[in-house]
Design a protein around this motif. Sequence first.
Motif, mmCIF file in Angstrom:
data_model
loop_
_atom_site.group_PDB
_atom_site.id
_atom_site.type_symbol
_atom_site.label_atom_id
_atom_site.label_comp_id
_atom_site.label_asym_id
_atom_site.label_seq_id
_atom_site.Cartn_x
_atom_site.Cartn_y
_atom_site.Cartn_z
ATOM 1 N N ARG A 18 -5.116 4.574 -1.256
ATOM 2 C CA ARG A 18 -4.529 3.516 -0.316
ATOM 3 C C ARG A 18 -5.097 3.439 1.191
ATOM 4 N N LEU A 19 -5.521 4.516 1.663
ATOM 5 C CA LEU A 19 -6.276 4.602 2.800
ATOM 6 C C LEU A 19 -7.717 3.741 2.931
ATOM 7 N N ARG A 20 -8.468 3.861 1.709
ATOM 8 C CA ARG A 20 -9.751 3.183 1.404
ATOM 9 C C ARG A 20 -9.226 1.656 1.398
ATOM 10 N N GLN A 21 -8.184 1.381 0.679
ATOM 11 C CA GLN A 21 -7.794 -0.030 0.447
ATOM 12 C C GLN A 21 -7.432 -0.650 1.838
ATOM 13 N N LEU A 22 -6.561 0.265 2.715
ATOM 14 C CA LEU A 22 -6.062 -0.288 3.975
ATOM 15 C C LEU A 22 -7.367 -0.665 4.635
ATOM 16 N N VAL A 23 -8.442 -0.014 4.996
ATOM 17 C CA VAL A 23 -9.774 -0.079 5.744
ATOM 18 C C VAL A 23 -10.415 -1.510 5.080
ATOM 19 N N ASN A 24 -10.347 -1.762 4.026
ATOM 20 C CA ASN A 24 -10.997 -2.814 3.206
ATOM 21 C C ASN A 24 -10.398 -3.868 3.700
ATOM 22 N N LEU A 25 -8.721 -3.729 3.514
ATOM 23 C CA LEU A 25 -7.970 -4.940 4.105
ATOM 24 C C LEU A 25 -8.265 -5.472 5.410
ATOM 25 N N PHE A 26 -8.576 -4.480 6.258
ATOM 26 C CA PHE A 26 -8.770 -4.937 7.732
ATOM 27 C C PHE A 26 -10.511 -5.510 7.742
ATOM 28 N N ILE A 27 -11.030 -5.063 6.810
ATOM 29 C CA ILE A 27 -12.592 -5.731 7.072
ATOM 30 C C ILE A 27 -12.441 -7.005 6.284
ATOM 31 N N ASP A 28 -11.764 -7.284 5.221
ATOM 32 C CA ASP A 28 -11.725 -8.401 4.537
ATOM 33 C C ASP A 28 -11.174 -9.595 5.205
ATOM 34 N N GLU A 29 -9.947 -9.250 5.686
ATOM 35 C CA GLU A 29 -9.145 -10.091 6.644
ATOM 36 C C GLU A 29 -8.620 -11.512 5.983
ATOM 37 N N ARG A 30 -8.642 -11.501 4.513
ATOM 38 C CA ARG A 30 -7.930 -12.621 3.914
ATOM 39 C C ARG A 30 -6.531 -12.569 3.657
ATOM 40 N N GLN A 31 -6.173 -11.246 3.488
ATOM 41 C CA GLN A 31 -4.527 -10.911 3.343
ATOM 42 C C GLN A 31 -3.918 -10.497 4.759
ATOM 43 N N PHE A 32 -4.604 -10.104 5.676
ATOM 44 C CA PHE A 32 -4.200 -9.873 6.802
ATOM 45 C C PHE A 32 -5.291 -10.383 8.047
ATOM 46 N N LEU A 70 0.787 -1.245 -0.050
ATOM 47 C CA LEU A 70 0.116 -0.139 0.028
ATOM 48 C C LEU A 70 0.816 1.511 0.037
ATOM 49 N N VAL A 71 2.125 1.334 0.463
ATOM 50 C CA VAL A 71 2.965 2.571 0.261
ATOM 51 C C VAL A 71 3.920 2.477 -0.955
ATOM 52 N N GLU A 72 3.854 1.346 -1.730
ATOM 53 C CA GLU A 72 4.823 1.344 -3.107
ATOM 54 C C GLU A 72 4.007 1.315 -4.176
ATOM 55 N N PRO A 73 4.323 1.764 -5.272
ATOM 56 C CA PRO A 73 5.255 2.785 -5.516
ATOM 57 C C PRO A 73 5.143 4.196 -4.955
ATOM 58 N N HIS A 74 5.817 5.136 -4.676
ATOM 59 C CA HIS A 74 5.775 6.514 -4.316
ATOM 60 C C HIS A 74 5.979 7.445 -5.394
ATOM 61 N N PRO A 75 4.939 8.023 -6.070
ATOM 62 C CA PRO A 75 4.830 8.896 -7.043
ATOM 63 C C PRO A 75 5.590 10.285 -6.598
ATOM 64 N N ASP A 76 6.356 10.782 -7.678
ATOM 65 C CA ASP A 76 6.980 12.098 -7.488
ATOM 66 C C ASP A 76 5.957 13.386 -7.241
ATOM 67 N N ASP A 77 5.084 13.293 -8.044
ATOM 68 C CA ASP A 77 4.094 14.347 -8.227
ATOM 69 C C ASP A 77 3.056 14.368 -6.839
ATOM 70 N N PRO A 78 3.145 15.682 -6.202
ATOM 71 C CA PRO A 78 2.449 15.885 -4.783
ATOM 72 C C PRO A 78 1.015 15.590 -5.227
ATOM 73 N N LYS A 79 0.456 15.879 -6.272
ATOM 74 C CA LYS A 79 -1.155 15.793 -6.547
ATOM 75 C C LYS A 79 -1.485 14.184 -6.588
ATOM 76 N N GLU A 80 -0.291 13.636 -7.394
ATOM 77 C CA GLU A 80 -0.624 12.468 -7.577
ATOM 78 C C GLU A 80 -0.345 11.515 -6.314
#
Length: 211
Positions: A108-122, A90-100
Amino acid sequence: MSNSSDMASEEPTKRMTKASRPVVDRTVWLDAARAILVDQGIDAVKVEPLAAMLEISRSSFYWHFKNRQELLDALIEYWTDVNDRALRALVEPHPDDPKEREQLARTRLRQLVNLFIDERQFSSEFDMAIREWARKDHAIEKRVARIDKQRIAHLQKIFVDMGHPKADSLIRAKILYFHQLGYYLTGIKESKEVRIRNAPRYLEVLSGIKI
């Protein structure tokens, strides 16, 4: 944002039939060790119960591990690999453009919460079993503390990319991480539907940004 994992390898210790048993390689032994750790605790992770669970002779164990200690060393490595792989992604890669970076951080924050909810990968069960083991073993306690620090740093990076100051991002990361651990430790039971419905509000409160 939590509940017990539905991963097949996290099921309570069950005997594998010869027909359904996979090839007994190193990962199969580690999955069996993980299942026993989750179900019975570290003291039960021994060669004899593992061989009985897999319905094979103990001699097969020694093709992959010199002894029980080598298995335990491999098990803690397995935990950091299996439970942290998705989080690291979730923290890779790291784009150079600030807006991107900011836009990607929101995703990624949405994906993180989904990761905790789903629990198949964590797996929360695997995580909690390791922490219970750490209560009995100072070396494992230090390892868990180091992993916690790394995970918080990953979360901090997401908040920094969203535009928050570094110091504030660290606090937000800790609140998010310790909040999630609190869910696991207290054993709160919520349906997946409830967690999904509440997720946007959690994201807004934790990030300070309407996502």
